[in-house]
Structures are given as C-alpha cells and as structure tokens.
Scaffold this motif. Structure first.
Motif, mmCIF file in Angstrom:
data_model
loop_
_atom_site.group_PDB
_atom_site.id
_atom_site.type_symbol
_atom_site.label_atom_id
_atom_site.label_comp_id
_atom_site.label_asym_id
_atom_site.label_seq_id
_atom_site.Cartn_x
_atom_site.Cartn_y
_atom_site.Cartn_z
ATOM 1 N N UNK A 34 22.821 29.861 11.881
ATOM 2 C CA UNK A 34 22.559 29.353 10.526
ATOM 3 C C UNK A 34 22.917 27.878 10.426
ATOM 4 N N UNK A 35 23.996 27.480 11.081
ATOM 5 C CA UNK A 35 24.384 26.070 11.083
ATOM 6 C C UNK A 35 23.340 25.210 11.791
ATOM 7 N N UNK A 36 22.744 25.762 12.845
ATOM 8 C CA UNK A 36 21.683 25.038 13.554
ATOM 9 C C UNK A 36 20.513 24.769 12.620
ATOM 10 N N UNK A 37 20.091 25.811 11.892
ATOM 11 C CA UNK A 37 18.950 25.652 10.985
ATOM 12 C C UNK A 37 19.280 24.717 9.826
ATOM 13 N N UNK A 38 20.529 24.696 9.395
ATOM 14 C CA UNK A 38 20.936 23.746 8.344
ATOM 15 C C UNK A 38 20.712 22.315 8.827
ATOM 16 N N UNK A 39 21.105 22.041 10.066
ATOM 17 C CA UNK A 39 20.912 20.698 10.625
ATOM 18 C C UNK A 39 19.430 20.352 10.734
ATOM 19 N N UNK A 40 18.625 21.324 11.160
ATOM 20 C CA UNK A 40 17.186 21.069 11.303
ATOM 21 C C UNK A 40 16.556 20.799 9.947
ATOM 22 N N UNK A 41 16.879 21.619 8.958
ATOM 23 C CA UNK A 41 16.317 21.452 7.617
ATOM 24 C C UNK A 41 16.762 20.136 6.996
ATOM 25 N N UNK A 42 17.954 19.679 7.400
ATOM 26 C CA UNK A 42 18.480 18.404 6.902
ATOM 27 C C UNK A 42 17.860 17.219 7.613
ATOM 28 N N UNK A 54 15.751 14.662 15.657
ATOM 29 C CA UNK A 54 14.749 13.582 15.689
ATOM 30 C C UNK A 54 13.388 14.005 16.234
ATOM 31 N N UNK A 55 13.297 15.179 16.856
ATOM 32 C CA UNK A 55 12.037 15.596 17.467
ATOM 33 C C UNK A 55 11.290 16.639 16.628
ATOM 34 N N UNK A 56 11.777 16.874 15.406
ATOM 35 C CA UNK A 56 11.089 17.781 14.489
ATOM 36 C C UNK A 56 10.615 16.972 13.288
ATOM 37 N N UNK A 57 9.324 16.947 13.075
ATOM 38 C CA UNK A 57 8.750 16.142 12.001
ATOM 39 C C UNK A 57 8.999 16.766 10.634
ATOM 40 N N UNK A 73 5.422 24.587 17.816
ATOM 41 C CA UNK A 73 5.436 25.716 18.746
ATOM 42 C C UNK A 73 6.829 26.341 18.810
ATOM 43 N N UNK A 74 7.865 25.507 18.783
ATOM 44 C CA UNK A 74 9.224 26.037 18.810
ATOM 45 C C UNK A 74 9.492 26.893 17.581
ATOM 46 N N UNK A 75 8.881 26.537 16.454
ATOM 47 C CA UNK A 75 9.041 27.364 15.256
ATOM 48 C C UNK A 75 8.478 28.762 15.481
ATOM 49 N N UNK A 126 8.496 24.913 7.702
ATOM 50 C CA UNK A 126 8.412 26.198 8.401
ATOM 51 C C UNK A 126 9.797 26.674 8.826
ATOM 52 N N UNK A 127 10.663 25.736 9.200
ATOM 53 C CA UNK A 127 12.009 26.110 9.618
ATOM 54 C C UNK A 127 12.851 26.588 8.436
ATOM 55 N N UNK A 128 12.504 26.167 7.229
ATOM 56 C CA UNK A 128 13.224 26.664 6.050
ATOM 57 C C UNK A 128 13.072 28.165 5.903
ATOM 58 N N UNK A 129 11.879 28.653 6.242
ATOM 59 C CA UNK A 129 11.648 30.089 6.182
ATOM 60 C C UNK A 129 12.530 30.822 7.187
ATOM 61 N N UNK A 130 12.702 30.260 8.377
ATOM 62 C CA UNK A 130 13.585 30.854 9.379
ATOM 63 C C UNK A 130 15.024 30.854 8.873
ATOM 64 N N UNK A 131 15.423 29.762 8.234
ATOM 65 C CA UNK A 131 16.777 29.689 7.677
ATOM 66 C C UNK A 131 16.995 30.764 6.624
#
Length: 293
Positions: A202-210, A214-217, A142-144, A223-228
C-alpha cells in the motif's frame, strides 16, 4: 528457460516475441519498448541486463533474496519494485515475490524463485497480449496490467479465508465437539503475513499515486489509483477477519467454560447423591456392626 518470454511492443501497441535474450536486448535500440518476463532466470541472464538497462547489481541480488519485503527504489535509469503474489490452498498460504524493473524503454519482471512449481505470472502474459493496444503503448501501462492481475489474485485468498471463517463459525455453534481451535490460529497467522505484505504494498502505491516514480506518467497514474483502492480494501479486510478470529476464539472459550461448568455441576450433583446415600446407610452399618460382633 521454462516460462520465460520476451516481448517487443511498438508505439501502436502491436508486438512480437523475440526468440532469444540477446535479440530482445538488441531491440532496446528500436522504437517502442521491451518486456523481459523472466521465470526463474539465472544470475548470468539478469547480469546481462546490467549494462543494457542499468539494472542495478544490488537489485539483482534482491531478486534472489527470500527475506525482502515489498519496496520501491529509484535509480538513474529505472525504478525497482518488489511485490508479492498470494495463493491460498488447503489452509496454507503461499507467498511468492515478483520483482519489477521499470525504465523508459523496458519492463523487467522476475518471478518463480519463492514458489514450488507455480508461475505467478503464467496467465498475465496472455492478458497483456489480449489487452487493448492503448494499454501496451508504454512500459508503465503494461506494469499496471501485471500489478492489477497480482492484486486480483489476492482477492481469491481472502475469499477462501472468508469461507473458512464462516465454516468454523457454523461448526462452533452447531457441532462444538468437532471444532478445532488450531485452524483458527493458522488463519490468524496467515492474516498477519498478509497484513504485513499489504502494508508495504500500500505504501508503494501511495508513492506511485503521489507521482514519486519518474517512469510512470501522469495519465497512467489514474489506473494505479484503482490498484491502490483494492489494496486498501484488502488491508481493511485483514483487520476485519482478525477481529472475527478473535471473536470466535472468545466464543469458543465461553462455550468451553460453560461445558466445564455443566460437567462440574453434574459431578457435584452425583457427589450429593452419594453423600445422602452414605449418610442414610452409615447408622445402619454401625448398628449391624455392633450386633454382628
């Protein structure tokens, strides 16, 4: 609580809207997860979530602080993230802060404190309601949806800026007298603000994609890669548009120098003609003066 709305999503993606904050908090013990979508909440409302969700008091303070930059922080029961929403109207850039608190059984969004009579997430709630049930099974998916909406809104700002730069170039080349260099400086200033925000986002999305959150499977990260990718594109656009502004300013300076040179040459020619006339009439004036005396 104008604009504030709560949702209880079940594992199959179905949902309904609790009537009050207390009811929404009580549903945290049920299956599925709860979305607390706040618009200009009071401190008491956010503080009521501290015990129920682990919403850290420092994160609550960050929601009310106008000077925060986009960032991502992790706590024992949730991750806290600050993102920006852009609206570009009539040559003015409006930046609003959207705060996220993501946990296993909840998503909290806070917005509206830094905008005037505008709800940054006004339409995203409808998007979430109409999204496929598979995209509403977990709070990270949902956050995505919310992030994707905010990033798409950024594109509108860049699209308007591109039109303004094209218009400025046309005026500069075809109607030089009507060109106002101050507008270019305003665009450059706005681009600097956009670039600063996009750099941190952009740095935030780098951390998420990496997989640092812990709360993003893992299955949601794609899906977050597309946002990045979109943020990376916008970040490059800020550099491109800044170069365009610099080129237009250099062109303006060059045309202005040419105009001043042309005016200087015309003045010199006028002085030459006056000098020639004076040279011819000075002897006649001298002779006339002597005989006149």
């Amino acid at each position: 609580m104008a604009g504030t709305k709560f949702y209880h999503f079940k594992h199959n993606g179905s949902f309904y809207c609790p009537a009050s904050l207390d009811e929404a908090i009580s549903l945290l013990k049920e299956d599925g997860f709860v979305w607390f979508n706040f618009y200009k909440p009071s401190r008491e409302e956010l503080n009521s979530l501290v015990d129920a969700t682990g919403f850290h008091p420092l994160s609550v303070e960050d929601c009310f602080d106008e000077k925060q930059i986009p960032k991502l922080e992790h706590f024992q029961t949730n991750s806290f993230m600050i993102f920006n929403s852009f609206i570009y109207q009539n040559g003015e850039l409006f930046v609003d802060e959207v705060d996220f608190v993501l946990g296993e059984k909840f998503l909290i969004t806070v917005s509206g404190y830094h905008s005037e009579n505008r709800e940054p997430l006004n339409n995203v709630a409808l998007m979430a309601e109409k999204a496929k049930p598979s995209l509403r099974e977990r709070p990270d998916s949902l956050m995505h949806i919310v992030l994707d909406y905010l990033v798409d809104e950024k594109y509108k700002a860049f699209d308007i800026m591109e039109d303004e730069l094209e218009l400025a170039e046309d005026i500069l080349l075809n109607e030089f007298g009507k060109f106002i260099p101050g507008k270019l400086l305003e665009i450059r200033k706005n681009l600097m603000r956009l670039r600063k925000s996009l750099f941190h986002e952009r740095e935030i999305l780098v951390k998420i994609v990496r997989m640092d959150c812990p709360f993003i499977l893992k299955k949601t990260v794609v899906h977050y890669r597309d946002v990045y990718d979109h943020l990376e594109k916008f970040f490059e656009l800020t550099d491109t548009y800044r170069e365009t502004v610099t080129s237009l300013m250099e062109l303006y300076t060059s045309l202005l120098n040419n105009l001043m040179t042309k005016m200087s040459n015309e003045t010199n020619n006028s002085v030459k003609r006056l000098t020639l006339i004076a040279t011819i009439f000075m002897p006649l004036t001298l002779v006339a003066s002597i005989f006149g005396m």
